[in-house]
Design a protein around this motif. Structure first.
Motif, PDB file in Angstrom:
ATOM      1  N   PHE A 132       0.822  -1.200   0.000  1.00  0.00           N
ATOM      2  CA  PHE A 132       0.000   0.000   0.000  1.00  0.00           C
ATOM      3  C   PHE A 132       0.864   1.262   0.000  1.00  0.00           C
ATOM      4  CE2 PHE A 132      -2.809   3.166   1.515  1.00  0.00           C
ATOM      5  CZ  PHE A 132      -4.030   2.796   1.006  1.00  0.00           C
ATOM      6  N   GLY A 133       1.830   1.295   0.920  1.00  0.00           N
ATOM      7  CA  GLY A 133       2.653   2.495   1.061  1.00  0.00           C
ATOM      8  C   GLY A 133       3.420   2.806  -0.204  1.00  0.00           C
ATOM      9  N   PHE A 134       4.201   1.841  -0.694  1.00  0.00           N
ATOM     10  CA  PHE A 134       4.976   2.103  -1.901  1.00  0.00           C
ATOM     11  C   PHE A 134       4.062   2.288  -3.107  1.00  0.00           C
ATOM     12  CE2 PHE A 134       8.737   0.492   0.428  1.00  0.00           C
ATOM     13  CZ  PHE A 134       9.598   1.525   0.109  1.00  0.00           C
ATOM     14  N   GLY A 135       2.953   1.526  -3.160  1.00  0.00           N
ATOM     15  CA  GLY A 135       2.026   1.681  -4.279  1.00  0.00           C
ATOM     16  C   GLY A 135       1.552   3.114  -4.419  1.00  0.00           C
ATOM     17  N   PHE A 136       1.165   3.728  -3.312  1.00  0.00           N
ATOM     18  CA  PHE A 136       0.673   5.102  -3.406  1.00  0.00           C
ATOM     19  C   PHE A 136       1.786   6.141  -3.350  1.00  0.00           C
ATOM     20  CE2 PHE A 136      -3.356   3.092  -2.982  1.00  0.00           C
ATOM     21  CZ  PHE A 136      -4.167   3.898  -3.746  1.00  0.00           C
ATOM     22  N   PHE A 137       2.922   5.789  -2.753  1.00  0.00           N
ATOM     23  CA  PHE A 137       4.085   6.682  -2.768  1.00  0.00           C
ATOM     24  C   PHE A 137       4.436   7.093  -4.201  1.00  0.00           C
ATOM     25  CE2 PHE A 137       8.842   7.114  -2.577  1.00  0.00           C
ATOM     26  CZ  PHE A 137       8.873   8.230  -1.762  1.00  0.00           C
ATOM     27  N   LEU A 138       4.224   6.173  -5.143  1.00  0.00           N
ATOM     28  CA  LEU A 138       4.624   6.415  -6.535  1.00  0.00           C
ATOM     29  C   LEU A 138       3.529   7.021  -7.401  1.00  0.00           C
ATOM     30  CD1 LEU A 138       6.649   3.141  -7.195  1.00  0.00           C
ATOM     31  CD2 LEU A 138       7.563   5.402  -6.789  1.00  0.00           C
ATOM     32  N   THR A 139       2.370   7.363  -6.802  1.00  0.00           N
ATOM     33  CA  THR A 139       1.275   7.873  -7.639  1.00  0.00           C
ATOM     34  C   THR A 139       1.372   9.361  -7.942  1.00  0.00           C
ATOM     35  OG1 THR A 139      -0.019   8.174  -5.651  1.00  0.00           O
ATOM     36  CG2 THR A 139      -0.510   6.223  -6.957  1.00  0.00           C
ATOM     37  N   PHE A 140       2.540   9.961  -7.759  1.00  0.00           N
ATOM     38  CA  PHE A 140       2.606  11.416  -7.913  1.00  0.00           C
ATOM     39  C   PHE A 140       2.494  11.884  -9.356  1.00  0.00           C
ATOM     40  CE2 PHE A 140       6.773   9.603  -7.826  1.00  0.00           C
ATOM     41  CZ  PHE A 140       7.398  10.196  -8.901  1.00  0.00           C
ATOM     42  N   VAL A 193      -2.186  18.473  -8.023  1.00  0.00           N
ATOM     43  CA  VAL A 193      -2.387  18.567  -6.584  1.00  0.00           C
ATOM     44  C   VAL A 193      -2.956  17.264  -6.041  1.00  0.00           C
ATOM     45  CG1 VAL A 193      -3.625  19.778  -4.787  1.00  0.00           C
ATOM     46  CG2 VAL A 193      -2.659  21.050  -6.680  1.00  0.00           C
ATOM     47  N   LYS A 194      -3.942  16.700  -6.747  1.00  0.00           N
ATOM     48  CA  LYS A 194      -4.570  15.473  -6.255  1.00  0.00           C
ATOM     49  C   LYS A 194      -3.601  14.298  -6.301  1.00  0.00           C
ATOM     50  CE  LYS A 194      -8.589  16.919  -5.121  1.00  0.00           C
ATOM     51  NZ  LYS A 194      -8.622  17.324  -3.738  1.00  0.00           N
ATOM     52  N   SER A 195      -2.768  14.231  -7.360  1.00  0.00           N
ATOM     53  CA  SER A 195      -1.849  13.096  -7.430  1.00  0.00           C
ATOM     54  C   SER A 195      -0.783  13.210  -6.333  1.00  0.00           C
ATOM     55  CB  SER A 195      -1.222  12.982  -8.819  1.00  0.00           C
ATOM     56  OG  SER A 195      -0.322  14.023  -9.046  1.00  0.00           O
ATOM     57  N   GLU A 196      -0.397  14.450  -6.020  1.00  0.00           N
ATOM     58  CA  GLU A 196       0.565  14.629  -4.913  1.00  0.00           C
ATOM     59  C   GLU A 196      -0.070  14.233  -3.586  1.00  0.00           C
ATOM     60  OE1 GLU A 196       3.717  15.667  -4.766  1.00  0.00           O
ATOM     61  OE2 GLU A 196       4.145  17.123  -6.339  1.00  0.00           O
ATOM     62  N   LEU A 197      -1.372  14.459  -3.470  1.00  0.00           N
ATOM     63  CA  LEU A 197      -2.058  14.120  -2.223  1.00  0.00           C
ATOM     64  C   LEU A 197      -2.128  12.598  -2.065  1.00  0.00           C
ATOM     65  CD1 LEU A 197      -3.036  16.059  -0.144  1.00  0.00           C
ATOM     66  CD2 LEU A 197      -5.307  15.947  -1.081  1.00  0.00           C
ATOM     67  N   PHE A 198      -2.376  11.895  -3.180  1.00  0.00           N
ATOM     68  CA  PHE A 198      -2.333  10.434  -3.126  1.00  0.00           C
ATOM     69  C   PHE A 198      -0.932   9.966  -2.736  1.00  0.00           C
ATOM     70  CE2 PHE A 198      -6.294  10.160  -5.680  1.00  0.00           C
ATOM     71  CZ  PHE A 198      -6.935   9.190  -4.947  1.00  0.00           C
ATOM     72  N   SER A 199       0.065  10.652  -3.268  1.00  0.00           N
ATOM     73  CA  SER A 199       1.434  10.283  -2.957  1.00  0.00           C
ATOM     74  C   SER A 199       1.740  10.553  -1.476  1.00  0.00           C
ATOM     75  CB  SER A 199       2.375  11.076  -3.851  1.00  0.00           C
ATOM     76  OG  SER A 199       3.695  10.784  -3.558  1.00  0.00           O
ATOM     77  N   MET A 200       1.185  11.632  -0.954  1.00  0.00           N
ATOM     78  CA  MET A 200       1.363  11.940   0.469  1.00  0.00           C
ATOM     79  C   MET A 200       0.754  10.837   1.326  1.00  0.00           C
ATOM     80  SD  MET A 200       2.695  14.268   2.360  1.00  0.00           S
ATOM     81  CE  MET A 200       2.714  14.859   4.045  1.00  0.00           C
ATOM     82  N   LEU A 201      -0.382  10.322   0.855  1.00  0.00           N
ATOM     83  CA  LEU A 201      -1.042   9.207   1.541  1.00  0.00           C
ATOM     84  C   LEU A 201      -0.080   8.027   1.655  1.00  0.00           C
ATOM     85  CD1 LEU A 201      -4.652   8.393   0.449  1.00  0.00           C
ATOM     86  CD2 LEU A 201      -3.104   6.540   0.902  1.00  0.00           C
ATOM     87  N   GLY A 202       0.584   7.705   0.538  1.00  0.00           N
ATOM     88  CA  GLY A 202       1.556   6.619   0.576  1.00  0.00           C
ATOM     89  C   GLY A 202       2.725   6.938   1.489  1.00  0.00           C
ATOM     90  N   THR A 203       3.207   8.192   1.411  1.00  0.00           N
ATOM     91  CA  THR A 203       4.349   8.590   2.234  1.00  0.00           C
ATOM     92  C   THR A 203       4.031   8.452   3.712  1.00  0.00           C
ATOM     93  OG1 THR A 203       4.825  10.232   0.535  1.00  0.00           O
ATOM     94  CG2 THR A 203       6.023  10.431   2.592  1.00  0.00           C
ATOM     95  N   LEU A 204       2.849   8.907   4.116  1.00  0.00           N
ATOM     96  CA  LEU A 204       2.495   8.810   5.533  1.00  0.00           C
ATOM     97  C   LEU A 204       2.407   7.345   5.968  1.00  0.00           C
ATOM     98  CD1 LEU A 204      -0.142  11.637   6.090  1.00  0.00           C
ATOM     99  CD2 LEU A 204       2.276  11.638   6.615  1.00  0.00           C
ATOM    100  N   HIS A 222       8.222  14.568   0.767  1.00  0.00           N
ATOM    101  CA  HIS A 222       8.091  13.130   0.461  1.00  0.00           C
ATOM    102  C   HIS A 222       9.387  12.366   0.728  1.00  0.00           C
ATOM    103  CE1 HIS A 222       4.141  13.308  -1.054  1.00  0.00           C
ATOM    104  NE2 HIS A 222       4.400  13.901  -2.196  1.00  0.00           N
ATOM    105  N   SER A 223      10.507  12.933   0.259  1.00  0.00           N
ATOM    106  CA  SER A 223      11.766  12.190   0.377  1.00  0.00           C
ATOM    107  C   SER A 223      12.350  12.272   1.775  1.00  0.00           C
ATOM    108  CB  SER A 223      12.811  12.740  -0.589  1.00  0.00           C
ATOM    109  OG  SER A 223      12.268  12.962  -1.835  1.00  0.00           O
ATOM    110  N   ALA A 224      12.422  13.501   2.297  1.00  0.00           N
ATOM    111  CA  ALA A 224      13.244  13.703   3.486  1.00  0.00           C
ATOM    112  C   ALA A 224      12.594  13.165   4.747  1.00  0.00           C
ATOM    113  CB  ALA A 224      13.582  15.181   3.639  1.00  0.00           C
ATOM    114  N   VAL A 225      11.254  13.103   4.806  1.00  0.00           N
ATOM    115  CA  VAL A 225      10.653  12.564   6.024  1.00  0.00           C
ATOM    116  C   VAL A 225      11.015  11.092   6.210  1.00  0.00           C
ATOM    117  CG1 VAL A 225       8.725  14.187   6.062  1.00  0.00           C
ATOM    118  CG2 VAL A 225       8.425  11.994   4.957  1.00  0.00           C
ATOM    119  N   LEU A 226      11.309  10.412   5.095  1.00  0.00           N
ATOM    120  CA  LEU A 226      11.632   8.985   5.205  1.00  0.00           C
ATOM    121  C   LEU A 226      13.124   8.739   5.397  1.00  0.00           C
ATOM    122  CD1 LEU A 226       9.356   7.675   2.343  1.00  0.00           C
ATOM    123  CD2 LEU A 226       8.885   7.691   4.784  1.00  0.00           C
TER     124      LEU A 226
END
Lengths: 406, 406, 406
Positions: free
Chosen positions: C55-63, C196-207, C261-265
């Motif tokens: 789930f995490g990586f799947g949505f991390f890449l949806t940007f 904006v929406k694709s970045e938000l999906f990506s944020m979902l994966g990042t979190l 996205h990158s630095a929090v991880l």
């Protein structure tokens, strides 16, 4: 404006750097040993609370159509700062009072639960504060909430897990008091609105909060099983009631998303105080029903009468989502105490006095310090953002995709 | 229309209030003690199932472009009503048959698993039923499913954890039978379609279901470890196979999202019956492969021949997502039983008879009661919505953000 | 083109079918018994890692704005193939070396952790490879990574849980080497951008990744409690630092989503090696701060100087998200080893030599085999997609909703 903004940019960076440096130095001195080796909290239980605060609240607040980045981003920033700050304060207190340190997992869990107060407060001023103000507010609120809990524990003999449940009340009223010092957004502001997709993201956060609420209420409880069970039922009934009331109160008999977002969680908030002690599920269910009722009626009532009169703008409806159910929960706990101990009247009087005292103290401290914090945050030093820039991601975030549309 | 709608609005509220009142009263009488003190189910295991049903199914159904609010909202409503209803019926049964109550966590978990039947059924009539109909359907289906399980347990000696796995089959065929009584939407309906974003939300739900399926299959199993292991492998192979078959069957060799949504889960459904008893992972893998095959071929076949002939409209493809793999699972369980016990032929005959009997009974009860429920739901009393209002959030939800665009 | 594409479609199907057949046959021979009966890994711990990877990586890449289906879909495909492949190789190794099989849950968990290397590598070539290439890359990378770990374990005496943490480094440099063989997308490509929406999906994966990272670092560790604690603090500080540095480095003092996205991880990646052995939280915190610094400065530096010079295109910024913090982590582990054992100089030299050896070996193997894999993938056989079709879902997925808009 540009140079002004540069100033702001520098201040936010240096403030964060300063805080982190202070935290690391204090961690160096305070947490040299690891406390007890066995934790009373399991890792999955902590993980649930962590997930709920970072992810659930982050997306719970994404309902504004142009504030998605800030909702999820600033929520992460506040939570991680708050947790570190809360742990440092706990460590300092343990050092000053010569108490033993708790184990590490319990420390982080308690810090995360405390930080919920800040997250709730930011809901009230959501979109109206810049990161600088949010950071200052976080640090101040964490300190004040710990202080209020310390008074509750020491002078009113409220056990730690109950005083922790004041977190919703404290968060809500602190936030409302802060908000009263901020200018109100224009009521016709096109940006203070949601789209279907942003509401759906918010629903995502709400469902996360809903699912993990039993974990939140049980993580510090003594009788975890009972806390889980009661919270689940309170939530279930408040979810059902939310749909019922939403239809009854809205203009043409349709469901209103705001009601659902708020009222499905109300049961969890209200049952927080008594979750570990309620004997039968039907009591929790009635509490859930009343909580949902309070929330939906409170929302209608606030919208029409109170808020315009008090001139307090509450972006996420924190007052009726966390404030009212929190009051109901505190009240219900007192009533349950009276019923349980009615054979022993002097003891009842004593208990009620202390519980009511703790409640009044928490709310007054929250209102007072919140108001002072609000005044401080409006100093020129903190570069309050103009009303026209409220609820606007672009004021804080780079938008290379501007032309693409939302 | 307006007064008619007001009527509907009132009925839905009073129906919910009535149900909640009944539930609370029955809880008061039925659940006065807390049953056993140690649960055979851990809280994280329950939480996984809860998360999967509330969040996974809620978002699994958001693929329709104008039905996101209803998908997530009504799913929550149905699940919490269903769980309470299921627990009350269980409590009544325990009271009537003078059986001992199970512990609270096990009760909620079993109720949540039962409610999956309703969630699956709503997938078939997704977008075509109003909340009033959904609530009635929930209550009826929960009662009938419990009845069917009771017959299975008592007369066919099927253990409880196996009869519970009929949940997919029952849900699918009950839903299909209900759906056969509803008018079909216009095939050119512009609203019965998805957008890229709505499919992405649906993918989010699908991945949640995929990740938590091993928890679902193992939560009530005796050999939890084996159930987890086998379910994981069945799911893994069916995910891989889904991609393969989607490319082979679609017109110009592209992947089709519907196939992926359905077929990645097929393995989990099919292995449900046998998950705790399959000895070697390769058997689970073959089962996963066959399940995915059944789903994708079933989807193509249904679309072209069966559905137009039977005139059954199935919004979410429940027939091939849960129905076919469920049949395959029941069949495979029988075959595995035969292989395991082939040295003892009389016993095999006996076992096979009972398993096949349970399967036939479940499907017939589902079809029959589903059809009757469908007829009842189409009474004028329940205000069936006109075909033109199918798949339309605006019919049920306030949209203050209408002008903003989707 | 059409017949060419049909060719491709057939190859991807038959390749998947062939792999699955091989896997099932090998499972049949290799995993006939279930290994140890008690697992050292709990199911919730495995579930966290599984959730994070799927789930995490799947949505991390949806940007990317037009690559959401492929991001989540292909990620699922790769992970399930990778896990099966990794388990087969592990089984073959155990058979060849006559070692005892580990228990099933540990096997799946280790396979899932290994597969992270592939997921990270696909981040570099995200949107530039077709599924055929992705599948071949998955199989090759899983084999090579296992080989590299085997050399580390056998000849350099690196324990298994440390050599497993090379997964980020290996994944990043393998991916970069593969990417160097692919044509660069046009810098003005309108599709290589986010909304904006694709970045938000990506944020979902990042979190999701952020929340589950402590589970990832602790799942194979010996001292799980310490690993959780240290990872949490490293992540917390790197999240805070990310905000600070993003403001300082971006043009007009705004936050940049890519940095967040990158630095929090970064903290989680860097602390991976030492998480189980760091004694005090302040060390983990400093590591988190340095990791975030490396990531944000690395990102600025790469963008301006290195990448244009090296002509390596890195879609998801894997180099600075996983590569640099990985190097920092390996370095810090050596320094911590030196500090811990400085009284015993010969032992220090010995340890440092082996650790540095393992690091160099891993990176060289990754670069070398990655480059060779890149060359192979560009053979005509694999139907490299033209640059104009990069980052385009429609090339692989059916879009019945084309007219509807994004």
């Amino acid at each position: 404006m540009s140079s002004n903004y540069r100033n702001f940019r520098n201040s936010v960076s240096w403030l964060i750097l300063f805080l982190e440096a202070v935290f690391i130095v204090l961690y160096f001195f305070l947490f040299s040993d690891d406390g007890a080796s066995r934790s009373s909290i399991s890792y999955p239980a902590f993980q649930d609370v962590n997930h709920m605060v970072i992810f659930g609240f982050g997306f719970f607040l994404t309902f504004l159509k142009r504030y998605g980045f800030s909702s999820t981003g600033f929520n992460l920033l506040i939570v991680v700062l708050g947790v570190q700050c809360s742990m440092v304060i706990e460590g300092l207190l343990a050092f000053l009072l010569q108490r033993e340190n708790e184990d590490s997992l319990k420390r982080i869990t308690k810090a995360t639960v405390s930080t919920t107060a800040v997250v709730i407060s930011t809901g009230v001023v959501h979109g109206k504060t810049n990161p600088l103000q949010l950071i200052v507010m976080t640090v101040v609120e964490i300190i004040v909430f710990r202080m209020s809990r310390w008074i509750n524990n020491t002078f009113l003999q409220i056990p730690d897990n109950i005083s922790m449940m004041h977190v919703h009340l404290f968060g809500a009223y602190f936030g409302l008091a802060v908000s009263s010092c901020f200018s109100e957004p224009s009521p016709r502001s096109e940006k203070n609105a949601s789209t279907v997709k942003s509401e759906l993201f918010s629903m995502l956060g709400t469902l996360f909060l809903w699912v993990f609420w039993p974990s939140f209420n049980s993580v510090l409880a003594v009788d975890k099983r009972k806390a889980i069970y009661n919270t689940y039922f309170a939530l279930a009934v408040s979810a059902v009631t939310a749909f019922m009331l939403s239809v009854l109160t809205s203009k043409d008999g349709k469901f209103r998303m705001t009601h659902i977002h708020s009222a499905v969680l109300a049961g969890g908030v209200a049952v927080g105080y008594a979750a570990h002690s309620v004997e039968y599920p039907w009591i929790a269910m009635i509490l859930g029903l009343l909580a949902s009722l309070t929330t939906v009626l409170g929302s209608c009532c606030l919208e029409r009468c109170l808020n315009p009169a008090l001139k307090i703008h509450d972006t996420s409806g924190v007052h009726f989502t966390f404030g009212f159910p929190g009051v109901l929960g505190a009240l219900s706990q007192v009533i349950l105490l009276v019923i349980k101990n009615w054979t022993n009247l002097p003891r009842v009087g004593y208990l009620v006095l202390f519980q009511v005292g703790a409640f009044c103290l928490t709310v007054s401290v929250a209102l007072l310090t919140g108001f002072i914090t609000g005044l401080i945050l409006n100093l020129k030093l903190f570069k309050t953002i103009p009303v026209s820039k409220y609820f606007e991601d672009q004021f804080y975030w780079e938008f290379p995709h501007l032309a693409v549309g939302f």
